[in-house]
Design a protein around this motif. Structure first.
Motif, PDB file in Angstrom:
ATOM      1  N   VAL A  19      36.003  43.634  24.249  1.00 37.74           N
ATOM      2  CA  VAL A  19      34.865  42.864  24.754  1.00 37.74           C
ATOM      3  C   VAL A  19      34.024  43.743  25.677  1.00 37.74           C
ATOM      4  O   VAL A  19      32.799  43.781  25.576  1.00 37.74           O
ATOM      5  CB  VAL A  19      35.336  41.587  25.493  1.00 37.74           C
ATOM      6  N   PHE A  20      34.685  44.464  26.567  1.00 39.45           N
ATOM      7  CA  PHE A  20      33.960  45.353  27.483  1.00 39.45           C
ATOM      8  C   PHE A  20      33.313  46.513  26.734  1.00 39.45           C
ATOM      9  O   PHE A  20      32.187  46.894  27.036  1.00 39.45           O
ATOM     10  CB  PHE A  20      34.897  45.891  28.571  1.00 39.45           C
ATOM     11  N   LEU A  21      34.011  47.076  25.766  1.00 42.56           N
ATOM     12  CA  LEU A  21      33.487  48.226  25.038  1.00 42.56           C
ATOM     13  C   LEU A  21      32.300  47.857  24.154  1.00 42.56           C
ATOM     14  O   LEU A  21      31.461  48.706  23.862  1.00 42.56           O
ATOM     15  CB  LEU A  21      34.592  48.882  24.207  1.00 42.56           C
ATOM     16  N   GLY A  55      42.381  50.845  37.813  1.00 41.94           N
ATOM     17  CA  GLY A  55      41.098  51.501  38.051  1.00 41.94           C
ATOM     18  C   GLY A  55      40.168  51.506  36.852  1.00 41.94           C
ATOM     19  O   GLY A  55      39.139  52.167  36.869  1.00 41.94           O
ATOM     20  N   TRP A  56      40.514  50.759  35.812  1.00 46.14           N
ATOM     21  CA  TRP A  56      39.675  50.713  34.619  1.00 46.14           C
ATOM     22  C   TRP A  56      38.517  49.741  34.798  1.00 46.14           C
ATOM     23  O   TRP A  56      37.482  49.883  34.165  1.00 46.14           O
ATOM     24  CB  TRP A  56      40.489  50.298  33.405  1.00 46.14           C
ATOM     25  N   ALA A  82      35.478  56.010  34.444  1.00 38.51           N
ATOM     26  CA  ALA A  82      36.764  56.506  33.952  1.00 38.51           C
ATOM     27  C   ALA A  82      37.445  55.449  33.081  1.00 38.51           C
ATOM     28  O   ALA A  82      38.092  55.772  32.086  1.00 38.51           O
ATOM     29  CB  ALA A  82      37.668  56.883  35.118  1.00 38.51           C
ATOM     30  N   GLY A  83      37.265  54.180  33.442  1.00 38.70           N
ATOM     31  CA  GLY A  83      37.862  53.093  32.667  1.00 38.70           C
ATOM     32  C   GLY A  83      37.293  53.009  31.269  1.00 38.70           C
ATOM     33  O   GLY A  83      38.023  52.747  30.306  1.00 38.70           O
ATOM     34  N   ALA A  84      35.988  53.242  31.129  1.00 38.82           N
ATOM     35  CA  ALA A  84      35.359  53.200  29.805  1.00 38.82           C
ATOM     36  C   ALA A  84      35.947  54.290  28.912  1.00 38.82           C
ATOM     37  O   ALA A  84      36.291  54.037  27.751  1.00 38.82           O
ATOM     38  CB  ALA A  84      33.849  53.357  29.928  1.00 38.82           C
ATOM     39  N   GLN A  85      36.109  55.492  29.462  1.00 40.34           N
ATOM     40  CA  GLN A  85      36.681  56.595  28.680  1.00 40.34           C
ATOM     41  C   GLN A  85      38.138  56.299  28.319  1.00 40.34           C
ATOM     42  O   GLN A  85      38.558  56.484  27.177  1.00 40.34           O
ATOM     43  CB  GLN A  85      36.605  57.901  29.465  1.00 40.34           C
ATOM     44  N   ALA A  87      39.622  53.367  28.160  1.00 42.93           N
ATOM     45  CA  ALA A  87      39.693  52.224  27.249  1.00 42.93           C
ATOM     46  C   ALA A  87      39.357  52.640  25.831  1.00 42.93           C
ATOM     47  O   ALA A  87      40.042  52.232  24.881  1.00 42.93           O
ATOM     48  CB  ALA A  87      38.746  51.117  27.717  1.00 42.93           C
ATOM     49  N   GLN A  88      38.324  53.465  25.665  1.00 47.24           N
ATOM     50  CA  GLN A  88      37.953  53.909  24.319  1.00 47.24           C
ATOM     51  C   GLN A  88      39.096  54.660  23.656  1.00 47.24           C
ATOM     52  O   GLN A  88      39.435  54.405  22.504  1.00 47.24           O
ATOM     53  CB  GLN A  88      36.708  54.798  24.368  1.00 47.24           C
ATOM     54  N   SER A  89      39.699  55.594  24.373  1.00 43.46           N
ATOM     55  CA  SER A  89      40.778  56.371  23.758  1.00 43.46           C
ATOM     56  C   SER A  89      42.025  55.519  23.540  1.00 43.46           C
ATOM     57  O   SER A  89      42.691  55.652  22.522  1.00 43.46           O
ATOM     58  CB  SER A  89      41.083  57.629  24.560  1.00 43.46           C
ATOM     59  N   ALA A  90      42.330  54.613  24.461  1.00 43.91           N
ATOM     60  CA  ALA A  90      43.519  53.757  24.309  1.00 43.91           C
ATOM     61  C   ALA A  90      43.370  52.809  23.131  1.00 43.91           C
ATOM     62  O   ALA A  90      44.310  52.628  22.350  1.00 43.91           O
ATOM     63  CB  ALA A  90      43.769  52.973  25.591  1.00 43.91           C
ATOM     64  N   VAL A  91      42.194  52.202  22.976  1.00 43.09           N
ATOM     65  CA  VAL A  91      41.963  51.289  21.856  1.00 43.09           C
ATOM     66  C   VAL A  91      41.979  52.071  20.541  1.00 43.09           C
ATOM     67  O   VAL A  91      42.549  51.619  19.557  1.00 43.09           O
ATOM     68  CB  VAL A  91      40.644  50.499  22.041  1.00 43.09           C
TER      69      VAL A  91
END
Length: 111
Positions: A19-21, A55-56, A82-85, A87-91
């Motif tokens: 949702v955030f991404l 911290g995401w 940092a959270g956006a980066q 989150a993208q790699s984790a997803v």
């Protein structure tokens, strides 16, 4: 986020992050996130708290007068840089096909 740890990538966590991404510049509040992710509030809020702890996400309270608005103030969340980066790699890692998984190939020579 100095610990180097990251949250478990459960399906609900992935749905919240997606949702955030989908629009990383938009502030969102709990029930809005839940509706978009298809998850109940009782599932979404602990995930939001956990992601903020890593911290995401960062959060802020809406600046309204509840008596005028007729509802309580909302707590808005947004991905940190940092959270956006992260989150993208984790997803992306979570969506990787399992080892040994392959799409069926059409048999050669069939009419």
């Amino acid at each position: 986020m100095g610990t180097g740890h990251q949250p478990r990538m459960t399906i609900p966590t992935q749905l919240v992050l997606q949702v955030f991404l989908d629009d990383a510049t938009r502030d969102r509040y709990g029930s809005d996130i839940g509706a978009e992710a298809g998850l109940p509030s009782g599932t979404v809020h602990p995930i939001l708290a956990r992601l903020e702890g890593f911290g995401w996400l960062e959060s802020r309270w809406e600046d309204i007068d509840p008596r005028v608005e007729g509802r309580p103030a909302r707590r808005y969340y947004r991905l940190t840089g940092a959270g956006a980066q992260s989150a993208q790699s984790a997803v992306a890692r979570a969506h990787r096909p399992r080892r040994g998984f392959s799409l069926p190939h059409p048999a050669s020579g069939e009419a």
